[in-house]
Design a protein around this motif. Structure first.
Motif, PDB file in Angstrom:
ATOM      1  N   LEU A  59       0.853  -1.190   0.000  1.00 55.80           N
ATOM      2  CA  LEU A  59       0.000   0.000   0.000  1.00 55.80           C
ATOM      3  C   LEU A  59       0.888   1.240   0.000  1.00 55.80           C
ATOM      4  O   LEU A  59       1.638   1.477   0.950  1.00 55.80           O
ATOM      5  CB  LEU A  59      -0.925   0.012   1.211  1.00 55.80           C
ATOM      6  N   VAL A  60       0.786   2.020  -1.056  1.00 49.70           N
ATOM      7  CA  VAL A  60       1.533   3.269  -1.171  1.00 49.70           C
ATOM      8  C   VAL A  60       0.548   4.402  -0.929  1.00 49.70           C
ATOM      9  O   VAL A  60      -0.406   4.574  -1.686  1.00 49.70           O
ATOM     10  CB  VAL A  60       2.191   3.409  -2.556  1.00 49.70           C
ATOM     11  N   GLN A  61       0.774   5.149   0.134  1.00 54.56           N
ATOM     12  CA  GLN A  61      -0.092   6.278   0.490  1.00 54.56           C
ATOM     13  C   GLN A  61       0.626   7.565   0.122  1.00 54.56           C
ATOM     14  O   GLN A  61       1.766   7.788   0.523  1.00 54.56           O
ATOM     15  CB  GLN A  61      -0.401   6.260   1.985  1.00 54.56           C
ATOM     16  N   VAL A  62      -0.042   8.412  -0.671  1.00 55.37           N
ATOM     17  CA  VAL A  62       0.530   9.688  -1.096  1.00 55.37           C
ATOM     18  C   VAL A  62      -0.217  10.801  -0.377  1.00 55.37           C
ATOM     19  O   VAL A  62      -1.431  10.886  -0.449  1.00 55.37           O
ATOM     20  CB  VAL A  62       0.410   9.867  -2.623  1.00 55.37           C
ATOM     21  N   SER A  63       0.528  11.624   0.344  1.00 58.37           N
ATOM     22  CA  SER A  63      -0.065  12.784   1.001  1.00 58.37           C
ATOM     23  C   SER A  63       0.739  14.016   0.593  1.00 58.37           C
ATOM     24  O   SER A  63       1.710  13.922  -0.149  1.00 58.37           O
ATOM     25  CB  SER A  63      -0.073  12.608   2.523  1.00 58.37           C
ATOM     26  N   THR A  64       0.342  15.168   1.100  1.00 63.52           N
ATOM     27  CA  THR A  64       1.005  16.409   0.688  1.00 63.52           C
ATOM     28  C   THR A  64       2.458  16.472   1.115  1.00 63.52           C
ATOM     29  O   THR A  64       3.285  17.036   0.418  1.00 63.52           O
ATOM     30  CB  THR A  64       0.272  17.628   1.261  1.00 63.52           C
ATOM     31  N   ASP A  65       2.780  15.876   2.245  1.00 66.82           N
ATOM     32  CA  ASP A  65       4.142  16.022   2.770  1.00 66.82           C
ATOM     33  C   ASP A  65       4.962  14.741   2.758  1.00 66.82           C
ATOM     34  O   ASP A  65       6.164  14.785   3.014  1.00 66.82           O
ATOM     35  CB  ASP A  65       4.094  16.584   4.193  1.00 66.82           C
ATOM     36  N   ALA A  66       4.372  13.597   2.448  1.00 69.66           N
ATOM     37  CA  ALA A  66       5.136  12.345   2.505  1.00 69.66           C
ATOM     38  C   ALA A  66       4.520  11.280   1.619  1.00 69.66           C
ATOM     39  O   ALA A  66       3.355  11.337   1.250  1.00 69.66           O
ATOM     40  CB  ALA A  66       5.200  11.846   3.946  1.00 69.66           C
ATOM     41  N   VAL A  67       5.359  10.300   1.310  1.00 70.00           N
ATOM     42  CA  VAL A  67       4.921   9.084   0.632  1.00 70.00           C
ATOM     43  C   VAL A  67       5.244   7.938   1.578  1.00 70.00           C
ATOM     44  O   VAL A  67       6.367   7.830   2.075  1.00 70.00           O
ATOM     45  CB  VAL A  67       5.655   8.896  -0.716  1.00 70.00           C
ATOM     46  N   THR A  68       4.247   7.104   1.870  1.00 65.72           N
ATOM     47  CA  THR A  68       4.476   5.995   2.794  1.00 65.72           C
ATOM     48  C   THR A  68       4.206   4.673   2.096  1.00 65.72           C
ATOM     49  O   THR A  68       3.348   4.575   1.228  1.00 65.72           O
ATOM     50  CB  THR A  68       3.571   6.108   4.042  1.00 65.72           C
ATOM     51  N   LEU A  69       4.974   3.674   2.481  1.00 61.03           N
ATOM     52  CA  LEU A  69       4.783   2.314   1.992  1.00 61.03           C
ATOM     53  C   LEU A  69       4.431   1.463   3.196  1.00 61.03           C
ATOM     54  O   LEU A  69       5.243   1.296   4.108  1.00 61.03           O
ATOM     55  CB  LEU A  69       6.057   1.793   1.318  1.00 61.03           C
ATOM     56  N   ASN A  70       3.194   0.965   3.242  1.00 55.83           N
ATOM     57  CA  ASN A  70       2.679   0.181   4.365  1.00 55.83           C
ATOM     58  C   ASN A  70       2.848   0.927   5.687  1.00 55.83           C
ATOM     59  O   ASN A  70       3.196   0.353   6.714  1.00 55.83           O
ATOM     60  CB  ASN A  70       3.353  -1.188   4.430  1.00 55.83           C
ATOM     61  N   GLY A  71       2.631   2.242   5.664  1.00 56.33           N
ATOM     62  CA  GLY A  71       2.687   3.052   6.866  1.00 56.33           C
ATOM     63  C   GLY A  71       4.060   3.570   7.235  1.00 56.33           C
ATOM     64  O   GLY A  71       4.192   4.312   8.200  1.00 56.33           O
ATOM     65  N   ILE A  72       5.101   3.224   6.501  1.00 53.78           N
ATOM     66  CA  ILE A  72       6.462   3.680   6.792  1.00 53.78           C
ATOM     67  C   ILE A  72       6.848   4.722   5.749  1.00 53.78           C
ATOM     68  O   ILE A  72       6.758   4.471   4.540  1.00 53.78           O
ATOM     69  CB  ILE A  72       7.453   2.502   6.763  1.00 53.78           C
ATOM     70  N   ALA A  73       7.306   5.888   6.201  1.00 58.66           N
ATOM     71  CA  ALA A  73       7.678   6.968   5.290  1.00 58.66           C
ATOM     72  C   ALA A  73       8.876   6.549   4.436  1.00 58.66           C
ATOM     73  O   ALA A  73       9.854   5.992   4.930  1.00 58.66           O
ATOM     74  CB  ALA A  73       8.014   8.226   6.074  1.00 58.66           C
ATOM     75  N   VAL A  74       8.750   6.802   3.138  1.00 60.60           N
ATOM     76  CA  VAL A  74       9.788   6.449   2.171  1.00 60.60           C
ATOM     77  C   VAL A  74       9.975   7.655   1.255  1.00 60.60           C
ATOM     78  O   VAL A  74       8.985   8.253   0.819  1.00 60.60           O
ATOM     79  CB  VAL A  74       9.354   5.220   1.332  1.00 60.60           C
ATOM     80  N   PRO A  75      11.227   8.034   0.937  1.00 66.01           N
ATOM     81  CA  PRO A  75      11.394   9.113  -0.048  1.00 66.01           C
ATOM     82  C   PRO A  75      10.906   8.646  -1.415  1.00 66.01           C
ATOM     83  O   PRO A  75      11.043   7.462  -1.756  1.00 66.01           O
ATOM     84  CB  PRO A  75      12.905   9.376  -0.045  1.00 66.01           C
ATOM     85  N   PRO A  76      10.317   9.528  -2.208  1.00 65.02           N
ATOM     86  CA  PRO A  76       9.795   9.116  -3.517  1.00 65.02           C
ATOM     87  C   PRO A  76      10.865   8.469  -4.411  1.00 65.02           C
ATOM     88  O   PRO A  76      10.553   7.587  -5.199  1.00 65.02           O
ATOM     89  CB  PRO A  76       9.281  10.418  -4.133  1.00 65.02           C
ATOM     90  N   GLU A  77      12.122   8.885  -4.259  1.00 64.26           N
ATOM     91  CA  GLU A  77      13.189   8.308  -5.080  1.00 64.26           C
ATOM     92  C   GLU A  77      13.474   6.861  -4.688  1.00 64.26           C
ATOM     93  O   GLU A  77      13.913   6.064  -5.514  1.00 64.26           O
ATOM     94  CB  GLU A  77      14.485   9.118  -4.940  1.00 64.26           C
ATOM     95  N   GLY A  78      13.251   6.510  -3.431  1.00 64.63           N
ATOM     96  CA  GLY A  78      13.548   5.166  -2.955  1.00 64.63           C
ATOM     97  C   GLY A  78      12.349   4.242  -2.902  1.00 64.63           C
ATOM     98  O   GLY A  78      12.455   3.119  -2.393  1.00 64.63           O
ATOM     99  N   LEU A  79      11.225   4.676  -3.436  1.00 65.83           N
ATOM    100  CA  LEU A  79      10.008   3.873  -3.357  1.00 65.83           C
ATOM    101  C   LEU A  79      10.135   2.578  -4.154  1.00 65.83           C
ATOM    102  O   LEU A  79       9.753   1.509  -3.674  1.00 65.83           O
ATOM    103  CB  LEU A  79       8.808   4.689  -3.846  1.00 65.83           C
ATOM    104  N   ALA A  80      10.690   2.651  -5.348  1.00 66.55           N
ATOM    105  CA  ALA A  80      10.826   1.444  -6.179  1.00 66.55           C
ATOM    106  C   ALA A  80      11.741   0.434  -5.510  1.00 66.55           C
ATOM    107  O   ALA A  80      11.465  -0.770  -5.514  1.00 66.55           O
ATOM    108  CB  ALA A  80      11.350   1.812  -7.560  1.00 66.55           C
ATOM    109  N   ALA A  81      12.819   0.900  -4.908  1.00 69.39           N
ATOM    110  CA  ALA A  81      13.747  -0.011  -4.232  1.00 69.39           C
ATOM    111  C   ALA A  81      13.096  -0.628  -2.998  1.00 69.39           C
ATOM    112  O   ALA A  81      13.338  -1.803  -2.680  1.00 69.39           O
ATOM    113  CB  ALA A  81      15.016   0.737  -3.844  1.00 69.39           C
TER     114      ALA A  81
END
Length: 126
Positions: A59-81
């Motif tokens: 689950l990738v959640q996109v909000s105004t200030d962060a991108v989270t993967l399963n509830g853990i904040a991830v930088p957008p550049e590192g999301l694929a990794a």
């Protein structure tokens, strides 16, 4: 018979101002039109058939200030990794959810990053 003066030669209408207006309209419409190709993001909406969801949660959640993967904040550049250990094939479903305040451009940016990384099945939920 009455005469009111000498008869003058008829003047031809001057077309220069009309040509100028047509040229300005042509330039305006050329500059205002879009010549680029539209891009289309292939996107499946939740509940529209397709294969059943399998594997760990993604689950990738996109909000105004962060991108989270399963509830853990991830930088957008590192999301694929960060998604690599959670998927077996690039065709595994990745669930995207944007909160109400997230700008559309940010959601599309995340989708572009995932598509560029090779993920082919993005599912958008509300």
């Amino acid at each position: 018979m009455m005469r009111f003066g000498t008869e003058r030669a008829r003047r031809r209408p001057n077309l220069t101002p009309m040509i100028d207006v047509v040229f300005l309209l042509l330039v305006f419409f050329m500059l205002a039109s879009r010549f680029g190709a539209e891009t289309v993001l292939p996107l499946a909406l939740a509940g529209q058939g397709g294969a059943a969801y399998e594997g760990p949660p993604r689950l990738v959640q996109v909000s105004t200030d962060a991108v989270t993967l399963n509830g853990i904040a991830v930088p957008p550049e590192g999301l694929a990794a960060a998604l690599q250990p959670l998927v077996q094939t690039p065709g595994d479903a990745i669930i995207l959810r944007a909160d109400a305040t997230a700008p559309l451009q940010q959601v599309v940016g995340v989708m572009d990053r995932l598509t560029a990384a090779g993920f082919t099945r993005l599912v958008l939920v509300e």
